[in-house]
Design a protein around this motif. Sequence first.
Motif, short mmCIF file in Angstrom:
data_model
loop_
_atom_site.label_atom_id
_atom_site.label_comp_id
_atom_site.label_asym_id
_atom_site.label_seq_id
_atom_site.Cartn_x
_atom_site.Cartn_y
_atom_site.Cartn_z
N SER A 77 0.79 -1.32 -0.01
CA SER A 77 0.00 0.04 0.03
C SER A 77 0.81 1.17 -0.06
N THR A 78 1.84 1.33 -0.76
CA THR A 78 2.92 2.53 -0.71
C THR A 78 3.15 2.89 -2.06
N VAL A 79 3.40 4.08 -2.40
CA VAL A 79 3.64 4.74 -3.59
C VAL A 79 4.84 5.53 -3.27
N TYR A 80 6.02 5.42 -4.30
CA TYR A 80 7.34 6.24 -4.17
C TYR A 80 7.31 7.12 -5.33
N LEU A 81 8.32 8.07 -4.75
CA LEU A 81 8.61 9.07 -5.84
C LEU A 81 10.13 9.29 -5.53
N GLN A 82 10.67 8.66 -6.65
CA GLN A 82 12.32 8.85 -6.84
C GLN A 82 12.80 9.82 -7.54
N MET A 83 13.38 10.83 -6.59
CA MET A 83 13.82 12.34 -7.47
C MET A 83 15.31 12.30 -7.47
N SER A 84 15.66 12.59 -8.63
CA SER A 84 17.15 12.39 -9.07
C SER A 84 17.55 13.87 -9.72
N SER A 85 18.93 14.21 -9.74
CA SER A 85 19.15 15.60 -10.44
C SER A 85 18.29 16.89 -9.85
N LEU A 86 18.02 16.83 -8.80
CA LEU A 86 17.28 17.78 -7.93
C LEU A 86 17.82 19.22 -8.15
N LYS A 87 17.09 20.00 -8.37
CA LYS A 87 17.27 21.52 -8.75
C LYS A 87 16.76 22.41 -7.47
N PRO A 88 17.01 23.58 -7.45
CA PRO A 88 16.54 24.33 -6.29
C PRO A 88 14.86 24.64 -6.61
N GLU A 89 14.55 24.63 -7.70
CA GLU A 89 13.37 25.05 -8.11
C GLU A 89 12.39 23.74 -7.72
N ASP A 90 13.06 22.56 -7.35
CA ASP A 90 12.29 21.36 -6.94
C ASP A 90 11.76 21.53 -5.38
N THR A 91 12.34 22.62 -4.90
CA THR A 91 11.83 23.04 -3.09
C THR A 91 10.34 22.93 -3.29
N ALA A 92 9.65 22.29 -2.34
CA ALA A 92 8.43 22.31 -2.30
C ALA A 92 8.11 21.57 -1.09
N VAL A 93 6.57 21.51 -0.49
CA VAL A 93 6.05 20.45 0.08
C VAL A 93 5.25 19.57 -0.85
#
Length: 116
Positions: A77-93
């Motif tokens: 019952s789990t969903v994932y979000l793998q985030m790579s090459s993160l940028k400052p504009e990805d900053t968020a809740v």
Amino acid sequence: QVQLVESGGGLVQPGGSLRLSCTASGIAFSLYVMAWYRQAPEKQRELVAHISSGGITTNYAGAVKGRFTISRDNPKSTVYLQMSSLKPEDTAVYYCKAFRIGEDYWGQGTQVTVSS
């Protein structure tokens, strides 16, 4: 009682990676489309990615395509979000959402900050 609980957020340097998780309870998870949204300060909440109930079909916002990957584990019952090459504009809740026709549920959100 339906609950969606996100985890995995934090502070990461530009170019780094994070994996967010969202675990659901109180719903038949495998029947729901799952999505990740995000909301930056003073901006509207926006869709990041979503995945079909069986996990076959995925879609991404243009800003994250090629950098983020959504996946799900229905028995957990789990969903994932793998985030790579993160940028400052990805900053968020970042919020997860479970939905199907006539109903939707949201998690409480997890903060992701990309900064050096």
